[in-house]
Each structure stands twice: as structure tokens, then as C-alpha cells.
Design an enzyme around this catalytic site. Sequence first.
Site, PDB file in Angstrom:
ATOM      1  N   LYS A 144       0.795  -1.170  -0.032  1.00 60.33           N
ATOM      2  CA  LYS A 144       0.089   0.017   0.044  1.00 60.33           C
ATOM      3  C   LYS A 144       0.895   1.266  -0.117  1.00 60.33           C
ATOM      4  O   LYS A 144       1.814   1.374   0.564  1.00 60.33           O
ATOM      5  CB  LYS A 144      -0.953  -0.181   1.398  1.00 60.33           C
ATOM      6  CG  LYS A 144      -2.075  -0.926   1.479  1.00 60.33           C
ATOM      7  CD  LYS A 144      -2.914  -0.713   2.445  1.00 60.33           C
ATOM      8  CE  LYS A 144      -4.220  -1.337   2.476  1.00 60.33           C
ATOM      9  NZ  LYS A 144      -5.057  -1.129   3.659  1.00 60.33           N
ATOM     10  N   GLY A 195      -7.887   5.633  -1.510  1.00 64.17           N
ATOM     11  CA  GLY A 195      -8.546   5.534  -2.796  1.00 64.17           C
ATOM     12  C   GLY A 195      -8.223   4.353  -3.784  1.00 64.17           C
ATOM     13  O   GLY A 195      -8.527   4.327  -4.769  1.00 64.17           O
ATOM     14  N   HIS A 232     -13.345   1.486  -6.174  1.00 65.58           N
ATOM     15  CA  HIS A 232     -13.284   2.429  -4.817  1.00 65.58           C
ATOM     16  C   HIS A 232     -14.079   3.489  -4.858  1.00 65.58           C
ATOM     17  O   HIS A 232     -13.553   4.455  -4.177  1.00 65.58           O
ATOM     18  CB  HIS A 232     -11.547   2.774  -4.832  1.00 65.58           C
ATOM     19  CG  HIS A 232     -10.594   1.537  -4.778  1.00 65.58           C
ATOM     20  ND1 HIS A 232     -10.491   0.835  -3.820  1.00 65.58           N
ATOM     21  CD2 HIS A 232      -9.861   1.172  -5.956  1.00 65.58           C
ATOM     22  CE1 HIS A 232      -9.691  -0.188  -3.858  1.00 65.58           C
ATOM     23  NE2 HIS A 232      -9.150  -0.167  -5.287  1.00 65.58           N
ATOM     24  N   LYS A 287     -17.678   4.485  -3.931  1.00 65.31           N
ATOM     25  CA  LYS A 287     -18.836   3.931  -3.261  1.00 65.31           C
ATOM     26  C   LYS A 287     -20.116   4.176  -3.999  1.00 65.31           C
ATOM     27  O   LYS A 287     -20.106   5.291  -4.619  1.00 65.31           O
ATOM     28  CB  LYS A 287     -18.880   4.660  -1.884  1.00 65.31           C
ATOM     29  CG  LYS A 287     -18.035   4.179  -0.961  1.00 65.31           C
ATOM     30  CD  LYS A 287     -17.713   4.976   0.313  1.00 65.31           C
ATOM     31  CE  LYS A 287     -16.550   4.645   1.355  1.00 65.31           C
ATOM     32  NZ  LYS A 287     -16.449   5.812   2.425  1.00 65.31           N
ATOM     33  N   GLU A 308     -12.155   4.331   9.362  1.00 68.33           N
ATOM     34  CA  GLU A 308     -12.463   3.396   8.408  1.00 68.33           C
ATOM     35  C   GLU A 308     -12.007   1.782   9.087  1.00 68.33           C
ATOM     36  O   GLU A 308     -10.956   1.755   9.147  1.00 68.33           O
ATOM     37  CB  GLU A 308     -11.827   3.518   6.937  1.00 68.33           C
ATOM     38  CG  GLU A 308     -12.821   4.637   6.351  1.00 68.33           C
ATOM     39  CD  GLU A 308     -12.087   4.624   5.025  1.00 68.33           C
ATOM     40  OE1 GLU A 308     -12.427   5.660   4.493  1.00 68.33           O
ATOM     41  OE2 GLU A 308     -11.297   3.932   4.529  1.00 68.33           O
ATOM     42  N   GLU A 356      -7.854   3.430   7.665  1.00 63.53           N
ATOM     43  CA  GLU A 356      -7.501   4.816   7.565  1.00 63.53           C
ATOM     44  C   GLU A 356      -8.595   5.648   8.560  1.00 63.53           C
ATOM     45  O   GLU A 356      -9.700   5.231   8.862  1.00 63.53           O
ATOM     46  CB  GLU A 356      -7.952   5.227   6.004  1.00 63.53           C
ATOM     47  CG  GLU A 356      -6.849   4.677   5.031  1.00 63.53           C
ATOM     48  CD  GLU A 356      -7.228   4.788   3.667  1.00 63.53           C
ATOM     49  OE1 GLU A 356      -8.345   5.772   3.419  1.00 63.53           O
ATOM     50  OE2 GLU A 356      -6.716   4.021   2.912  1.00 63.53           O
ATOM     51  N   ARG A 416     -12.648  14.536   7.898  1.00 63.15           N
ATOM     52  CA  ARG A 416     -13.582  15.431   7.049  1.00 63.15           C
ATOM     53  C   ARG A 416     -14.955  15.139   6.993  1.00 63.15           C
ATOM     54  O   ARG A 416     -15.391  13.958   7.572  1.00 63.15           O
ATOM     55  CB  ARG A 416     -13.188  15.704   5.523  1.00 63.15           C
ATOM     56  CG  ARG A 416     -13.056  14.206   5.017  1.00 63.15           C
ATOM     57  CD  ARG A 416     -13.156  14.339   3.417  1.00 63.15           C
ATOM     58  NE  ARG A 416     -12.603  13.000   2.783  1.00 63.15           N
ATOM     59  CZ  ARG A 416     -13.345  11.818   2.628  1.00 63.15           C
ATOM     60  NH1 ARG A 416     -14.309  11.898   2.862  1.00 63.15           N
ATOM     61  NH2 ARG A 416     -12.550  10.945   2.131  1.00 63.15           N
ATOM     62  N   VAL A 462     -19.479  11.998   2.202  1.00 67.74           N
ATOM     63  CA  VAL A 462     -20.689  11.991   1.378  1.00 67.74           C
ATOM     64  C   VAL A 462     -21.774  11.371   1.823  1.00 67.74           C
ATOM     65  O   VAL A 462     -22.995  11.871   1.663  1.00 67.74           O
ATOM     66  CB  VAL A 462     -20.143  11.408  -0.237  1.00 67.74           C
ATOM     67  CG1 VAL A 462     -21.412  11.114  -1.111  1.00 67.74           C
ATOM     68  CG2 VAL A 462     -19.073  12.370  -0.874  1.00 67.74           C
TER      69      VAL A 462
HETATM   70  C1  MV4 Z   1      -7.215  -3.526   2.343  1.00 63.63           C
HETATM   71  C2  MV4 Z   1      -7.928  -4.448   1.512  1.00 63.63           C
HETATM   72  C3  MV4 Z   1      -7.637  -6.160   1.920  1.00 63.63           C
HETATM   73  N1  MV4 Z   1      -6.634  -6.224   2.994  1.00 63.63           N
HETATM   74  N2  MV4 Z   1      -6.224  -3.798   3.084  1.00 63.63           N
HETATM   75  C4  MV4 Z   1      -8.739  -0.064  -0.599  1.00 63.63           C
HETATM   76  C5  MV4 Z   1      -8.620   1.355  -0.444  1.00 63.63           C
HETATM   77  C6  MV4 Z   1      -8.113   1.621   0.819  1.00 63.63           C
HETATM   78  N3  MV4 Z   1      -8.601   2.578   1.364  1.00 63.63           N
HETATM   79  C7  MV4 Z   1      -7.949   0.160   1.385  1.00 63.63           C
HETATM   80  N4  MV4 Z   1      -8.398  -0.578   0.599  1.00 63.63           N
HETATM   81  C8  MV4 Z   1      -8.136  -1.990   0.793  1.00 63.63           C
HETATM   82  N5  MV4 Z   1      -7.431  -2.445   1.872  1.00 63.63           N
HETATM   83  C9  MV4 Z   1      -5.847  -5.336   3.517  1.00 63.63           C
HETATM   84  N6  MV4 Z   1      -4.965  -5.469   4.458  1.00 63.63           N
HETATM   85  C10 MV4 Z   1      -8.723  -4.251   0.644  1.00 63.63           C
HETATM   86  C11 MV4 Z   1      -8.858  -2.813   0.201  1.00 63.63           C
HETATM   87  C12 MV4 Z   1      -9.991  -2.909  -0.873  1.00 63.63           C
HETATM   88  C13 MV4 Z   1     -11.266  -1.994  -0.257  1.00 63.63           C
HETATM   89  C14 MV4 Z   1     -11.582  -1.519   0.830  1.00 63.63           C
HETATM   90  C15 MV4 Z   1     -12.381  -0.737   1.164  1.00 63.63           C
HETATM   91  C16 MV4 Z   1     -13.528  -0.644   0.157  1.00 63.63           C
HETATM   92  C17 MV4 Z   1     -13.160  -1.114  -1.087  1.00 63.63           C
HETATM   93  C18 MV4 Z   1     -12.086  -1.874  -1.332  1.00 63.63           C
HETATM   94  C19 MV4 Z   1     -12.014  -2.332  -2.733  1.00 63.63           C
HETATM   95  C20 MV4 Z   1     -10.763  -3.002  -3.217  1.00 63.63           C
HETATM   96  C21 MV4 Z   1      -9.710  -3.204  -2.017  1.00 63.63           C
END
Ligand code: MV4
Length: 446
Positions: free
Chosen positions: A158, A164, A235, A237, A275, A287, A291, A294
Site C-alpha cells: 500500500k 482510494g 473504489h 462507493k 474506517e 484509515e 472531514r 458524502v
Molecule cells: C485492504 C484490503 C484488503 N486487505 N487492506 C482499498 C482502498 C484503501 N482505502 C484500502 N483498501 C483496501 N485495503 C488489506 N489489508 C482491501 C481494500 C479494498 C477495499 C477496501 C474498502 C472498500 C473497497 C475496497 C475495494 C478493494 C480493495
Amino acid sequence: MFEKVLIANRGEIALRIHRACREMGIRTVAVHSTADDNAMHVRLADESVCIGPPPARDSYLNIPAILSAAAITGADAIHPGLGFLAESADFAAMVEEHGFAFIGPSAEHIRLMGDKVTAKRAAVELGIPVVPGSDGRLADVAAAADWAARIGYPVLVKAAGGGGGRGMRVARSAGEIATAVPAAQGEAKAFFGNGEVYLERYLAKPRHIEVQILADGQGGVIHLGERDCSLQRKHQKILEETPSPALNAAERQQLLALATAAIGKLGYKSAGTLEFLYQDGAFFFIEMNTRLQVEHPISEMVSGIDLVREQIRIAAGAPLGYRQDDVKLTGHAIECRVNAENPETFAPSPGCVTSYHVPGGLGVRVDSALYQGYIVPPHYDSLVAKLIVHGASRNECLMRLRRALEEYVIAGIETTIPLHQRLVAAPDFVNGDYDIHWLERFLARA
Ligand code: MV4
């Protein structure tokens, strides 16, 4: 209390903030690009200032123009809304340096949470459970392979500066680490100007569940429940609901209590969202959003609390108007994001709204800056309306949502309303049985 607030945003969220100000007896200043001369947020505000040409970098992201607009109109405070400058720590600091109140958290808290590595470290110190992963940034592929061996595959690389989903790569073996790390670093550098990456255990089928917090920075902290935001595509919503159909009462209580306690310890001020990924009965912080979001209206619908009003009161130095005991979360709420897009290809569909009819009735709220004859400009985010529905139960909410979607007419442009009509008829959605990957599979098989 403030006498005049400048709203540094456009569209439905600018209108949302204007409404809270009006109800508090506060005058409003709209800012707008030349593409938004006829926008509803400009029409409703007490005053407006044109801050530049259509591209956002020259207008809604133009900090000197926005500060000048605040100065010449004599505003006391600036609300950044969401997107644009809402999570710019530099903007928050400059607003205060120029003698205006920033309606949001401190620049320090925005900066802390904007970097995902420092945010995660802060979460650990605050006692929030996080996804097991590298203890900070990774120097190189070798360091990543080392951590991955310890965590166990699959892992997710990451971007520290990210969010996002940009600069994210799954690696299922040591061999894949060698390509995933440089790929994530390159994308992160290109998008955020920061190529630093870190590593986490990859959760294969989590739900995205977030907690809405309000804090006054004087010891007052409350939560307004959680939102399930798992229904997303690329990503973005699409639909959010509260409460999450995935949680039992004990899990919910545990999540909300831990989030509230942590934010109290942090000394955070304003609205914020923690989150989490939720999988197999466990929560993992990923995260924090510093802010308004939406999807905030669904939390307002079940709590009866105006989040923007509280943000404004807190920024003016007032203590929170509620204790947790005063907050009664009642019934169920769902938000459908209506985008000006083709509902199958998601291609943008700007243009003239030739006919417009809004649903109404008990438990139905529409946040939108649309009107008949309005021309949706091609320069900005495609979100044009939010249909928010409340019901005593999830089933009542769903029945009401189907009814409201039938009533809603937006002609002249394509919108995602037909997608929402398919969603509310899908058995998995009706059963609350979905994770973060469900919507993309649903779209692929249709
Ligand atoms: C993750 C995950 C799986 N495992 N972390 C995507 C955006 C970022 N804010 C964090 N995200 C993710 N982190 C771990 N360790 C899967 C995602 C992810 C995701 C998270 C929330 C909402 C939609 C998503 C779509 C794809 C992947």
C-alpha cells in the site's frame, strides 16, 4: 457564533453546508468557477465570488483566490466541504494564519491521518486494532520480502501517501513481491508525489465498515453509529447503509466504544470517520477521514443530529450539544449515490437536465443541486444527487427506497438510478449478504 461562512466547494455538498448555515442564522458566501455561474449553490448563497476558470486546480483548489474571496467578503470562517481542499493540512493552516476559522479538525490531525503510515502508528498507540503488517515504510524489495515472510502470504503493498486504492498491489508469493513493490511505488509516486509503501496481510473478503465520530476537542466525543460502505466499484462507493447488516449487537457495541475512546485520547476536534475492514468477526483499522463524508446523511437520518451544524458550532468554540446518552439511533437508513453516468458503462454523462422530478414523502431526503434546465458541467465529479431514505426497519427502508427510486425522474442526462433499481431487487443485497467485491461481480455477471 460566526456571522458569515465561506463555503469552499460546489454542488450538493455546498448546498448542504449552506442549509446548515441558514438554519443557524449565518450568512453564506459561495465561490465558483466560470463553469458554475448558474449553479444552485451560487444562486442560494447570500454572496458569491468567481474564483477562476473551470479546471479545479485553477478554481476550487486555488487557495489564494479562496482566501481573497473570504477577505473581501468579510467571512469569519471557511468550510471546505469534501474533496478539493478538505484534507489539505496546508490549506487548514493557511486559513487560520489569515485569521479565519477553519471548520474542520486541526492541521496537525489532518496531516497525521493523511499519511497512512503515521495514521496506523497513531491507531496502534490509541489501542485500535490494525491489520498485521510492516511496522512502517519499506526501504526496498528485500525488506518487503522479509516482512511478507513474517506476516504470511498473500500480502497487500500500500502507498503511505495514498488512499482510494491507488498504489495498491497484492502479492501472493516472494516472486510477486519483486514486481508488486516497484509497481506500487511507481504508481504512488505518480499520484501522490510520495513513493513510500508499506505492507499488510491481504484480507480477501472483508466488508468496509466506518464509524462516524463528532468531537469538540474539549473532552466531548460521541459516535453516530457505523456505516456499511462495502458496495463500491473501482473504489467509488455506490450505496451506503446504517446500521451494517453484518454486525450483531455485541460486535457493534465493541466497535463503537473502541472508536469513541480512541478519538477522545487523540484530542481530535470536529467530525471524523474511522474506517475498518471487517472479516470473520474481527475489525481492522485502515484509515481515518478527517472531514465530512458524502454518506454522512444516513447517520443524520438515524440520529436526528445535524453533522454540519455541529461542525460549525465546534469550530466556533462551543462544546458538543450532545452526550452519548442523548444519541438515540433509530431505524435504518440507505443512501443511493446518483451519478451523471451511463448505468452500465459508467461513462460520464454531462449535459442539460431537461426534466426533473424529485421523490418525497415520509423518510425521503434528496441532497442535490440539480434543477430543470441546469447543465451538468463536464469538469467535476459525476455525483449529482444523493437519495437518502429512512425506515423503522431495514425492510421498511428498502420498500420505501424502491418506491422513491420509481418516482425520481432525471431526464436529458444518463444517471445511475437504473443501477440502484437493479441493486434493490438483488437477493444478496436484500439479505445484506455482500462484501467489498460483491458489486463488481454483480456488474460482471449481469
Ligand atoms: C485492504 C484490503 C484488503 N486487505 N487492506 C482499498 C482502498 C484503501 N482505502 C484500502 N483498501 C483496501 N485495503 C488489506 N489489508 C482491501 C481494500 C479494498 C477495499 C477496501 C474498502 C472498500 C473497497 C475496497 C475495494 C478493494 C480493495
